[in-house]
Write a protein that holds these residues in place. Structure first.
Motif, PDB file in Angstrom:
ATOM      1  N   GLU A   1       0.841  -1.211   0.000  1.00  0.00           N
ATOM      2  CA  GLU A   1       0.000   0.000   0.000  1.00  0.00           C
ATOM      3  C   GLU A   1       0.871   1.254   0.000  1.00  0.00           C
ATOM      4  O   GLU A   1       0.581   2.219  -0.704  1.00  0.00           O
ATOM      5  CB  GLU A   1      -0.921   0.029   1.226  1.00  0.00           C
TER       6      GLU A   1
ATOM      7  N   HIS B   1      -5.674   2.505   3.417  1.00  0.00           N
ATOM      8  CA  HIS B   1      -5.503   1.051   3.556  1.00  0.00           C
ATOM      9  C   HIS B   1      -4.272   0.749   4.404  1.00  0.00           C
ATOM     10  O   HIS B   1      -4.298  -0.127   5.266  1.00  0.00           O
ATOM     11  CB  HIS B   1      -5.318   0.389   2.185  1.00  0.00           C
TER      12      HIS B   1
ATOM     13  N   GLU C   1      -5.174   4.249  -0.895  1.00  0.00           N
ATOM     14  CA  GLU C   1      -4.099   3.325  -0.483  1.00  0.00           C
ATOM     15  C   GLU C   1      -3.478   3.768   0.835  1.00  0.00           C
ATOM     16  O   GLU C   1      -3.081   2.943   1.650  1.00  0.00           O
ATOM     17  CB  GLU C   1      -3.009   3.198  -1.557  1.00  0.00           C
TER      18      GLU C   1
HETATM   19 FE   LIG Z   1      -5.048  -0.657  -1.279  1.00  0.00          FE
END
Ligand SMILES: [Fe+2]
Ligand SMILES: [Fe+2]
Length: 165
Positions: free
Chosen positions: A78, A115, A112
């Motif tokens: 990520e 995440h 991201e």
């Molecule tokens: Fe992701």
């Protein structure tokens, strides 16, 4: 396992992964065009291709490790997407004046980062028995914990666009 077999498994994994997502998109399109039965077929095949892709990945050397190691890998992926990969793609799209592509890629880059935070938190919480649901924005991929927000903080979509996992 021979190097050739490793390479072939990697190829099959990539091909099946793409087919799974592609068939998912075909299913959405079929639904939108009013072909519910065809939509179900595409979704079923998409599921099946995911089964194949997962099986190949499990067979590949060192790709699926312990959960602790997998969290670390997922976290690093990520970060790499957020810091290196998406910025390069965004720059190219901007250079070519593709504003709609820039917007989508930028949302994904921002998502991201969220995440990676969820993975970090999970790594810290691994041994605690905290339980929470996750709500995934079906437009941009943002993930909320505990409950879906009124509006997605990344793309602005309404609560109804979140899917409970
Ligand atoms: Fe992701
Ligand atoms: Fe979103």
């Amino acid at each position: 396992m021979s190097d050739k077999t490793e390479k072939n498994l990697a190829y099959a994994f990539a091909a099946e992964s793409k087919a799974a997502v592609r068939n998912g998109a075909f299913a959405k399109k079929a639904d939108a065009e009013g072909y519910a039965q065809i939509g179900r077929l595409f979704r079923a095949v998409s599921e099946a291709e995911s089964v194949h892709a997962r099986r190949y990945l499990m067979l590949m050397r060192g790709k699926v490790k312990s959960t602790e190691e997998n969290l670390e890998t997922a976290f690093n992926n990520e970060i790499r997407a957020n810091v290196d990969e998406y910025p390069a793609l965004i720059k190219d799209a901007a250079d070519e004046g593709k504003e709609n592509v820039v917007r989508l890629l930028s949302q994904a880059r921002d998502v991201e980062a969220f995440h990676s935070q969820l993975y970090k938190k999970a790594m810290n919480d691994m041994l605690s028995d905290r339980e929470t649901g996750y709500y995934v924005c079906q437009v941009c991929g943002y993930i909320a914990e505990d409950e879906a927000p009124e509006n997605c903080p990344v793309c602005g979509s309404v609560k109804g666009k979140f899917k409970h996992v």
